[in-house]
Scaffold this active site. Structure first.
Site, PDB file in Angstrom:
ATOM      1  N   SER A 260       0.848  -1.193   0.000  1.00  0.00           N
ATOM      2  CA  SER A 260       0.000   0.000   0.000  1.00  0.00           C
ATOM      3  C   SER A 260       0.880   1.238   0.000  1.00  0.00           C
ATOM      4  O   SER A 260       2.084   1.170   0.216  1.00  0.00           O
ATOM      5  CB  SER A 260      -0.870   0.009   1.256  1.00  0.00           C
ATOM      6  OG  SER A 260      -0.049   0.276   2.383  1.00  0.00           O
ATOM      7  N   LYS A 261       0.219   2.361  -0.246  1.00  0.00           N
ATOM      8  CA  LYS A 261       0.961   3.612  -0.232  1.00  0.00           C
ATOM      9  C   LYS A 261       1.593   3.824   1.149  1.00  0.00           C
ATOM     10  O   LYS A 261       2.707   4.322   1.258  1.00  0.00           O
ATOM     11  CB  LYS A 261       0.023   4.769  -0.569  1.00  0.00           C
ATOM     12  CG  LYS A 261       0.724   6.092  -0.530  1.00  0.00           C
ATOM     13  CD  LYS A 261      -0.203   7.228  -0.771  1.00  0.00           C
ATOM     14  CE  LYS A 261       0.398   8.519  -0.295  1.00  0.00           C
ATOM     15  NZ  LYS A 261       0.491   8.647   1.156  1.00  0.00           N
ATOM     16  N   ARG A 262       0.876   3.412   2.173  1.00  0.00           N
ATOM     17  CA  ARG A 262       1.401   3.574   3.533  1.00  0.00           C
ATOM     18  C   ARG A 262       2.710   2.807   3.738  1.00  0.00           C
ATOM     19  O   ARG A 262       3.606   3.267   4.429  1.00  0.00           O
ATOM     20  CB  ARG A 262       0.360   3.147   4.570  1.00  0.00           C
ATOM     21  CG  ARG A 262      -0.167   4.346   5.348  1.00  0.00           C
ATOM     22  CD  ARG A 262      -1.237   3.954   6.349  1.00  0.00           C
ATOM     23  NE  ARG A 262      -2.380   3.334   5.670  1.00  0.00           N
ATOM     24  CZ  ARG A 262      -2.898   2.168   6.037  1.00  0.00           C
ATOM     25  NH1 ARG A 262      -2.370   1.474   7.026  1.00  0.00           N
ATOM     26  NH2 ARG A 262      -3.950   1.686   5.389  1.00  0.00           N
ATOM     27  N   ASP A 265       5.416   4.925   2.356  1.00  0.00           N
ATOM     28  CA  ASP A 265       5.732   6.044   3.270  1.00  0.00           C
ATOM     29  C   ASP A 265       6.575   5.527   4.441  1.00  0.00           C
ATOM     30  O   ASP A 265       7.562   6.146   4.838  1.00  0.00           O
ATOM     31  CB  ASP A 265       4.444   6.667   3.831  1.00  0.00           C
ATOM     32  CG  ASP A 265       3.616   7.335   2.732  1.00  0.00           C
ATOM     33  OD1 ASP A 265       4.173   7.541   1.631  1.00  0.00           O
ATOM     34  OD2 ASP A 265       2.431   7.615   2.973  1.00  0.00           O
TER      35      ASP A 265
END
Ligand code: GLU
Length: 503
Positions: A260-262, A265
């Protein structure tokens, strides 16, 4: 006759474009090109609550950057348009009506509040076979009441009526025979109270209207496949159904779940293709492009996430991918995303590219840092000297900034403890010997001869010389750097550095 190949990439414009989405687009694109087919971009914007302004333009720009321009799209048009589902709104209701008339769907009048109350009351509530009898819908209400509710424009949703005890089976070109028990699938909404179709109805109606031959999409849509297959049948289109290809997930680096994008990050790497600025919060998320990936490398690494050609080859151009791509060689298992490996691909592509190809991107990278790079021929020479050392296009600034700016600081610890007046004398003498006309080999020869006549081993002088020109202990051959800088600049750098070394 074989159906003409028509494939679609069907993103929802809800934000940044995840690399998994780009891979889906890529596999569609490769398959279309390989079969002289048509690659379509269809924007699935029926969920107005998730719509994000600017996301469609952004998706188009990502496709353009990757060199995968659609043949038919909202921007280019085509004879199966419109290509935005919101603009096709009028076409869906007839199908919902048809399904209701044929007993495959029903009106559900439950208000959002009623549904909310139900969800609170019943843990893990789903609207379906087990619960629909207790809800306010056209299966439970008397016909006259349904007619009255419709006549008074009471808002309603249309839901599919999942049949009991059926096995919905189909062939997925990657997974083979797949089947789902209808008892485990709920009565999904097909048409919402705002008159918009949901994804389930729109995707089937549009895949048929656009004569899609193969549906390449992520594995996360596999659980929705039985709904779609039933709709193809219920609407009387079973004979026209496309082939199904559910692509393996792209997994977190440790293999535990979908990337996921998380995760990006958290682990410090991009997940989106290009920079994305959330229009509401203004938050910027860095993309592969802006971090310094070449589009060729990005495409290459995405292709290898779940596919290979059966050999050890890892580097492929788009043309090679078009020729070699095959659905049979897509794996069922999810593909772990490894950012170090992604950088390896980019490094290989940078190394293999000629300076002229790299020039525009490298120039832009320097310009963004406010560094003027002079004429193109000079910059191309620099690119050739340092490209082997760059994994990202942005690395060119760190690896090559000194070609355009005098070092702002020197690694004095590496020089000062051993700096002597004799070394200063050597460099003064050597300055006189540096000339533009020389080659790196000539400069080196002069350096060595002079070192010998001053009683030094060349090795004792190489590091100070490098630090004079570069500022630190890195870079390509020091004589190549001196030639690229030019005699005058090299001499000035020697003079300036000696002051700093001698202090
Ligand atoms: N709109 C869906 C998405 O956002 C497309 C799924 C499909 O290709 O059927 O991923």
């Amino acid at each position: 006759m074989e159906k003409k190949v028509r494939v679609r990439f069907a993103p929802s414009p809800t934000g940044g474009l995840h690399l998994g989405g780009v891979r889906t687009a890529l596999f569609n694109y490769l398959f279309a090109r390989q079969h002289n087919g048509t690659f379509i971009l269809r924007v699935e914007d029926t969920d107005q609550t998730r719509f994000v302004a600017g996301a469609e333009e952004y998706i188009v720009s990502c496709l353009e950057w990757c060199g995968m321009m659609p043949d038919e799209s909202p921007q280019n048009g085509g004879s199966f348009g419109p290509y935005r589902q919101s603009e096709r709104k009028a076409t869906y209701k007839q199908y919902a009506d048809q399904l209701i008339a044929d007993g495959y769907a029903y009106y559900a009048f439950d208000t959002p509040e009623e549904l909310e109350a139900k969800r609170k009351e019943v843990p893990n509530f789903t609207y379906g076979q087990a619960t629909r009898a207790g809800m306010r819908n056209s299966l439970t209400l008397p016909e006259s009441e349904v007619a009255a509710l419709l006549a008074s424009q009471t808002p309603y949703a249309v839901r599919i009526k999942m049949p009991a005890d059926e096995l919905v089976s189909f062939t997925d070109l990657i997974r083979g025979h797949v089947s789902f028990d209808t008892n485990l699938v709920d009565d999904k909404v097909l048409l919402k109270a705002d008159g918009m179709p949901t994804y389930h109805l729109a995707v089937v109606a549009d895949d048929r209207a656009m004569e899609i031959s193969h549906i390449f999409r992520g594995e996360e849509w596999l659980p929705s496949a039985p709904i779609h297959i039933l709709l193809w049948r219920y609407l009387g289109w079973a004979d026209e159904m496309p082939q199904w290809i559910h692509l393996p997930l792209i997994l977190k680096p440790d293999g535990n779940g979908k990337l996921s994008k998380r995760d990006g990050d958290r682990l410090g790497f991009p997940v989106y293709a290009q920079n994305w600025t959330d229009p509401k919060t203004g938050d910027l998320t860095q993309g592969f492009k802006e971090l310094g990936f070449m589009p060729e490398a990005f495409v290459n690494l995405l292709a290898m996430l779940g596919w290979n050609d059966g050999t050890d080859q890892e580097l492929f151009t788009m043309t090679e991918l078009i020729n070699k791509f095959s659905v049979e060689r897509i794996s069922k298992a999810g593909a772990k995303f490894d950012f170090e490996k992604a950088k390896w691909y980019n490094h290989e592509w940078i190394k293999g590219a000629d300076a002229g190809t790299l020039l525009p991107a490298v120039k832009a990278v320097f310009a963004r840092q406010g560094i003027t790079t002079g004429d193109d021929a000079g910059l191309e020479k620099v690119i050739d000297l340092i490209k082997d050392r760059c994994s990202l296009l942005t690395d060119f600034v760190q690896q090559g900034g000194y070609f355009f700016n005098v070092p702002a600081a020197y690694d004095l610890d590496a020089v000062k403890p051993k700096w002597t007046a004799e070394k200063a004398t050597f460099f003064k003498a050597y300055s006189e010997l540096i000339s533009d006309a020389a080659s790196p080999a000539e400069l080196e020869e002069k350096f060595k001869d002079l070192a010998a006549s001053h009683g030094f081993k060349p090795g004792e002088l190489m590091l100070p010389f490098r630090i004079m020109l570069v500022g630190g202990k890195f870079g390509p051959g020091v004589f190549e750097i001196a030639i690229a800088l030019g005699a005058l600049e090299s001499i000035q750098r020697i003079d300036k550095a000696m002051v700093a070394f001698g202090e």
